[in-house]
Design an enzyme around this catalytic site. Structure first.
Site, mmCIF file in Angstrom:
data_model
loop_
_atom_site.group_PDB
_atom_site.id
_atom_site.type_symbol
_atom_site.label_atom_id
_atom_site.label_comp_id
_atom_site.label_asym_id
_atom_site.label_seq_id
_atom_site.Cartn_x
_atom_site.Cartn_y
_atom_site.Cartn_z
ATOM 1 N N ARG A 152 10.702 14.798 -0.492
ATOM 2 C CA ARG A 152 10.183 15.329 -1.672
ATOM 3 C C ARG A 152 10.254 14.122 -2.534
ATOM 4 N NH1 ARG A 152 7.735 18.579 0.124
ATOM 5 N NH2 ARG A 152 7.446 21.278 -0.633
ATOM 6 N N HIS A 199 0.656 12.608 0.862
ATOM 7 C CA HIS A 199 1.546 14.384 0.871
ATOM 8 C C HIS A 199 1.225 14.470 1.842
ATOM 9 C CE1 HIS A 199 4.576 17.058 -0.716
ATOM 10 N NE2 HIS A 199 4.132 17.420 0.647
ATOM 11 N N GLU A 214 4.081 12.808 -8.377
ATOM 12 C CA GLU A 214 2.526 13.219 -7.393
ATOM 13 C C GLU A 214 1.556 13.869 -8.223
ATOM 14 O OE1 GLU A 214 3.250 15.373 -4.010
ATOM 15 O OE2 GLU A 214 4.974 13.263 -3.113
HETATM 16 O O1 GLV Z 1 5.329 19.291 1.842
HETATM 17 C C1 GLV Z 1 4.905 20.144 2.498
HETATM 18 C C2 GLV Z 1 5.540 20.702 2.715
HETATM 19 O O2 GLV Z 1 6.411 21.013 1.782
HETATM 20 O O3 GLV Z 1 5.238 21.326 3.395
#
Ligand code: GLV
Length: 337
Positions: free
Chosen positions: A254, A301, A283
């Site tokens: 993250r 991402h 983001e």
């Molecule tokens: O970011 C993606 C997830 O948390 O699976």
């Protein structure tokens, strides 16, 4: 989706299918909508970023907010207290992500709302991305590709690459993803170190409980841990200075795990060697300064979005919905404590 009967708790539409509120962005809808339209009435997608507020959206689409017992969302959809208050009969949140930091779990717990995620389905893909980003930063595949495309020359700066074998890689968070990263990097001849809350009895990698010490001993850090109040900004300027001017940071977890302003400054000042980033603090915004840096590799991402995993995601989300609507235990529940 026309509601016919207010009197039951499990409200269903005239064709007797349970109503599921779909919360965007669109990835969620493209994954789920075409598969089994006959099993659920999926709502029009509500997108936190560009739809009207949820209560207005319900009115505009003539949805009675009490008709939704379940919702599906993804990592980018904030399921916060405000959103939850507009869905008074909600009993299930299914997120097509591993992380649940976008969901207010304490409100869910108080209201008896069950939560399911995607379990460890994405671990291998995310680990592949972590290793790919590290290799790309170290041996500059993306930068060299841009060079060849734009110059049609072969005199790319010599000796700007760095060997992966023998590097000390500090994995932050040795859960499912972290373990897969370790396994892959061992095969490349890297020395694996890790940071976690507790020492893992089942591995021989060197354990650290202190981020600064891990950074000072590592050539690269790979962030694989969940975001929470303890881990927010765990990588700050001090940590980056400890990592040093040849050190590389890879983040597949993250964005807010890193203080992004400090990361940008450390890169500008040459205080760290490079970064491979699949996630960002705000983001979809990516700091402009990163765009011109050849020692930085960027990815939107999308670590988990391989074709194969996309299919498996659809199935797992559906199996959780099925389990809920047939009063069975969820397949991949989140423990709310
Ligand atoms: O970011 C993606 C997830 O948390 O699976």
């Amino acid at each position: 989706m026309e509601k016919v009967n207010d009197s039951q708790n499990n409200k269903q539409t005239k064709d007797n299918l349970p109503n599921v509120l779909v919360i965007g962005p669109p990835i969620n809808i493209t994954v789920l909508k075409p598969k089994h339209p006959q099993k659920y009435n999926l709502s029009k997608p509500w997108n936190a970023y560009n739809s009207p507020p949820l209560d207005h959206f319900m009115v505009e689409n003539k949805y009675d907010p009490t008709m939704f017992q379940a919702l599906i969302c993804c990592a980018y959809s904030p399921i916060n207290a405000i959103v939850l208050q507009f869905i008074p009969c909600l009993k299930l949140v299914v997120t097509s992500s591993t992380g649940t930091d976008h969901i207010d779990l304490s409100v869910c717990k108080c209201r008896g709302i069950q939560v399911a995620n995607i379990g460890s389905l994405y671990s291998e893909d995310v680990a592949d991305m972590a290793v790919a980003l590290l290799i790309d930063v170290q041996i500059k595949i993306s930068a060299a590709d841009r060079f060849v495309r734009t110059t049609m020359r072969f005199d790319f700066p010599y000796c700007s690459n760095s060997k992966l074998g023998g590097k000390r890689v500090g994995i932050v968070g040795l859960g499912n993803v972290g373990m897969q990263v370790a396994k892959r990097l061992e095969a490349f001849g890297c020395i694996i170190l890790y940071l976690s809350r507790k020492k893992k009895p089942f591995v021989t990698y060197t354990f650290y409980s202190n981020m600064l010490e891990l950074a000072a001993t590592s050539d690269a850090l790979i962030l694989c841990c969940p975001l929470n109040e303890q881990t927010r900004h765990m990588v700050n300027k001090e940590v980056m200075l400890a990592l040093g001017n040849k050190g590389v940071i890879v983040n597949v977890a993250r964005g807010p795990l890193i203080n992004e302003d400090e990361l940008v400054n450390c890169l500008i000042e040459g205080q760290i060697g490079g970064a491979g980033l699949d996630v960002f603090e705000n983001e979809p915004n990516v700091p402009q300064q990163l765009l011109a840096m050849d020692n930085v590799v960027l990815s939107p991402h999308n670590a988990a979005f391989t074709t194969e995993t996309y299919m498996a995601t659809t199935q797992l989300v559906e199996h959780n919905l099925e389990a809920f609507f047939s009063n069975k235990p969820l397949i991949t529940p989140i423990k709310l404590d």
